[in-house]
Scaffold this active site. Structure first.
Site, PDB file in Angstrom:
ATOM      1  N   ASP A  10       0.862  -1.185   0.000  1.00 29.22           N
ATOM      2  CA  ASP A  10       0.000   0.000   0.000  1.00 29.22           C
ATOM      3  C   ASP A  10       0.900   1.237   0.000  1.00 29.22           C
ATOM      4  O   ASP A  10       1.814   1.350   0.818  1.00 29.22           O
ATOM      5  CB  ASP A  10      -0.895  -0.026   1.242  1.00 29.22           C
ATOM      6  CG  ASP A  10      -1.930   1.083   1.219  1.00 29.22           C
ATOM      7  OD1 ASP A  10      -3.085   0.804   0.888  1.00 29.22           O
ATOM      8  OD2 ASP A  10      -1.576   2.242   1.529  1.00 29.22           O
ATOM      9  N   ASP A 110      -3.875   2.368  -5.087  1.00 35.51           N
ATOM     10  CA  ASP A 110      -2.525   2.363  -4.494  1.00 35.51           C
ATOM     11  C   ASP A 110      -2.232   1.092  -3.700  1.00 35.51           C
ATOM     12  O   ASP A 110      -1.385   1.083  -2.829  1.00 35.51           O
ATOM     13  CB  ASP A 110      -2.342   3.600  -3.599  1.00 35.51           C
ATOM     14  CG  ASP A 110      -2.982   3.450  -2.233  1.00 35.51           C
ATOM     15  OD1 ASP A 110      -4.006   2.749  -2.125  1.00 35.51           O
ATOM     16  OD2 ASP A 110      -2.450   4.023  -1.272  1.00 35.51           O
ATOM     17  N   GLU A 111      -2.918   0.016  -4.036  1.00 36.80           N
ATOM     18  CA  GLU A 111      -2.881  -1.136  -3.130  1.00 36.80           C
ATOM     19  C   GLU A 111      -3.051  -2.452  -3.883  1.00 36.80           C
ATOM     20  O   GLU A 111      -3.844  -2.533  -4.820  1.00 36.80           O
ATOM     21  CB  GLU A 111      -4.061  -0.928  -2.190  1.00 36.80           C
ATOM     22  CG  GLU A 111      -4.106  -1.750  -0.987  1.00 36.80           C
ATOM     23  CD  GLU A 111      -5.283  -1.284  -0.108  1.00 36.80           C
ATOM     24  OE1 GLU A 111      -5.632  -0.085  -0.109  1.00 36.80           O
ATOM     25  OE2 GLU A 111      -5.855  -2.141   0.553  1.00 36.80           O
TER      26      GLU A 111
HETATM   27  N1  DCP Z   1      -8.766   8.411  -0.950  1.00 41.32           N
HETATM   28  C1  DCP Z   1      -9.834   9.299  -1.117  1.00 41.32           C
HETATM   29  N2  DCP Z   1     -10.842   9.338  -0.189  1.00 41.32           N
HETATM   30  C2  DCP Z   1     -10.845   8.521   0.898  1.00 41.32           C
HETATM   31  C3  DCP Z   1      -9.786   7.605   1.069  1.00 41.32           C
HETATM   32  C4  DCP Z   1      -8.745   7.584   0.133  1.00 41.32           C
HETATM   33  O1  DCP Z   1      -9.850  10.039  -2.121  1.00 41.32           O
HETATM   34  N3  DCP Z   1     -11.832   8.582   1.801  1.00 41.32           N
HETATM   35  C5  DCP Z   1      -7.668   8.402  -1.937  1.00 41.32           C
HETATM   36  C6  DCP Z   1      -6.539   9.320  -1.490  1.00 41.32           C
HETATM   37  C7  DCP Z   1      -5.465   8.407  -1.002  1.00 41.32           C
HETATM   38  C8  DCP Z   1      -5.702   7.159  -1.814  1.00 41.32           C
HETATM   39  O2  DCP Z   1      -7.102   7.112  -2.099  1.00 41.32           O
HETATM   40  O3  DCP Z   1      -4.186   8.953  -1.176  1.00 41.32           O
HETATM   41  C9  DCP Z   1      -5.268   5.896  -1.110  1.00 41.32           C
HETATM   42  O4  DCP Z   1      -6.012   5.729   0.096  1.00 41.32           O
HETATM   43  P1  DCP Z   1      -5.405   5.106   1.399  1.00 41.32           P
HETATM   44  O5  DCP Z   1      -6.544   4.737   2.267  1.00 41.32           O
HETATM   45  O6  DCP Z   1      -4.430   4.053   1.037  1.00 41.32           O
HETATM   46  O7  DCP Z   1      -4.674   6.315   2.141  1.00 41.32           O
HETATM   47  P2  DCP Z   1      -3.299   7.046   1.825  1.00 41.32           P
HETATM   48  O8  DCP Z   1      -2.498   6.347   0.781  1.00 41.32           O
HETATM   49  O9  DCP Z   1      -3.565   8.475   1.513  1.00 41.32           O
HETATM   50  O10 DCP Z   1      -2.564   7.002   3.228  1.00 41.32           O
HETATM   51  P3  DCP Z   1      -1.885   5.753   3.988  1.00 41.32           P
HETATM   52  O11 DCP Z   1      -0.437   6.144   4.154  1.00 41.32           O
HETATM   53  O12 DCP Z   1      -2.585   5.669   5.299  1.00 41.32           O
HETATM   54  O13 DCP Z   1      -2.085   4.546   3.146  1.00 41.32           O
HETATM   55 CA    CA Z   2      -2.193   4.104   0.903  1.00 40.53          CA
HETATM   56 CA    CA Z   3      -4.873   2.028   0.016  1.00 40.76          CA
END
Ligand code: DCP
Ligand code: CA
Ligand code: CA
Length: 351
Positions: A10, A110-111
């Site tokens: 991720d 991203d996962e």
């Molecule tokens: N995303 C979004 N709205 C949300 C959750 C996520 O638009 N409610 C988008 C933005 C994030 C991406 O999806 O960058 C990936 O979500 P993640 O839950 O993996 O969160 P992040 O990558 O931002 O942070 P982490 O470091 O916790 O994985």
């Molecule tokens: Ca992420």
């Molecule tokens: Ca993710």
């Protein structure tokens, strides 16, 4: 079920990290990607934010107006989705150069889950492979990610969440069962606030941990939740039998073999290779299939994977022809290196 190794990858604060990469002046700022805050009057939500913003309590899904109230001095950026999708595609390409596409399940932008059972033999090797993936992504895309490795998807994801950001963690099922005991039941993928409420009502207790939920018998769980109750019963005990669902790819038949000890011995390598060809040929014959392309795969001691392929239009073939065509491809891959070989494979794409 045979013991499996599953890797969960991720990307860290994905959208915000991409913005930081492109604008170095953002590095030590509070960065929030999402809707326009319009000086606190904006509608819409936070997509994501960097870890500095998180230290103020900002998080994904929070109303952007609330985020503005907490940190009006943050840098607010719009969501440039097109760009993030193209970065995501580049990242998956990097991963696919290391691990076969057929073992990868993309779950979001991203996962991904990756079945690495055939590539590694221990958690120690899993960590080496994970670090190889991490450093390739950092080198080529200048982005960090976190990796969790376990014996099933659920625990791999939990390991990943525990190691965030820019970390790597392995958990065996035995360790996992203990670790999750203390966790909230919403840690289990599929248990959201609604299901959590059902559990709370049933057990007449708030803030349930997984240990609490284990008090419920399997039949009771099924009565409470429905069909999913049975898999939650397993999940609470660190178990998850779901498999990796990769995208459909061209139909092919193939065999791969990982050497007990990485090998440089040509006799051993060719002999294993011929056995694999023979077994693929047997299956082709039984199924009466024609072949379009043959593919030879070789993975070296440093986990780097190379393939060579040759187009091939034959309805009639036999073992000897496959040897004649396959062995030179293999030699081509291994002749110019003194690295030891970890795995070889032979695959035919079916007509
Ligand atoms: N995303 C979004 N709205 C949300 C959750 C996520 O638009 N409610 C988008 C933005 C994030 C991406 O999806 O960058 C990936 O979500 P993640 O839950 O993996 O969160 P992040 O990558 O931002 O942070 P982490 O470091 O916790 O994985
Ligand atoms: Ca992420
Ligand atoms: Ca993710």
């Amino acid at each position: 079920m045979k013991k499996r190794f599953i890797l969960h990858i991720d990307m860290d604060y994905f959208f915000a990290q991409i913005e930081e990469r492109e604008n170095s002046w953002l590095k030590d700022k509070i960065v929030i990607v999402g809707a326009n805050p319009k000086k606190g009057k904006g509608r819409g939500v936070v997509s994501t934010c960097n870890y500095k913003a998180r230290s103020y309590g900002i998080m994904s899904g929070m109303p952007i107006s609330k985020a503005y109230k907490i940190t009006p001095h943050a840098i607010f950026l719009p969501v440039n989705m097109k760009h993030y999708i193209s970065v995501s595609m580049s990242i998956f390409k990097i991963v696919e150069a290391i691990v076969d596409k057929k073992n990868i399940e993309e779950v979001s932008i991203d996962e991904a889950y990756i079945n690495i059972t055939n590539i590694i033999k221990s958690f120690k090797e899993g960590k080496e492979l994970g670090n190889e993936i991490k450093s390739k992504i950092l080198e080529k895309e200048k982005l960090t990610c976190t990796i969790g490795i376990s014996e099933n998807k659920m625990l791999a994801k939990i390991a990943c969440n525990m190691a965030k950001p820019n970390g790597i963690k392995t958990i065996s099922i035995r360790e996992g069962e203990k670790i999750i005991n203390k966790m909230k039941i919403t840690t289990i993928p599929g248990i959201g606030p609604k299901t959590e409420k059902k559990f709370e009502k049933y057990l007449n207790k708030k803030n349930l941990t997984i240990k609490d939920a284990k008090k419920i018998k399997k039949q009771e769980l099924i009565a409470l939740i429905g069909k999913k109750g049975s898999s939650f019963y397993d999940n609470f005990r660190g178990k998850d039998f779901t498999s990796i669902k990769s995208k459909k790819i061209a139909k092919s038949i193939g065999k791969e073999y990982t050497f007990q000890k990485d090998s440089k011995n040509p006799k051993e390598i060719i002999s294993v290779f011929k056995k694999m060809i023979a077994s693929v040929e047997k299956e082709l014959m039984q199924k009466k299939l024609g072949i379009k392309t043959i593919v030879v795969i070789c993975r070296f001691e440093n986990f780097k994977k190379y393939t060579k392929q040759k187009k091939f239009h034959l309805n009639h073939y036999d073992r000897e022809i496959l040897y004649k065509e396959g062995i030179p491809l293999l030699l081509n891959l291994i002749i110019n290196t003194n690295k030891k070989i970890r795995l070889i494979g032979f695959r035919v794409i079916i007509k």
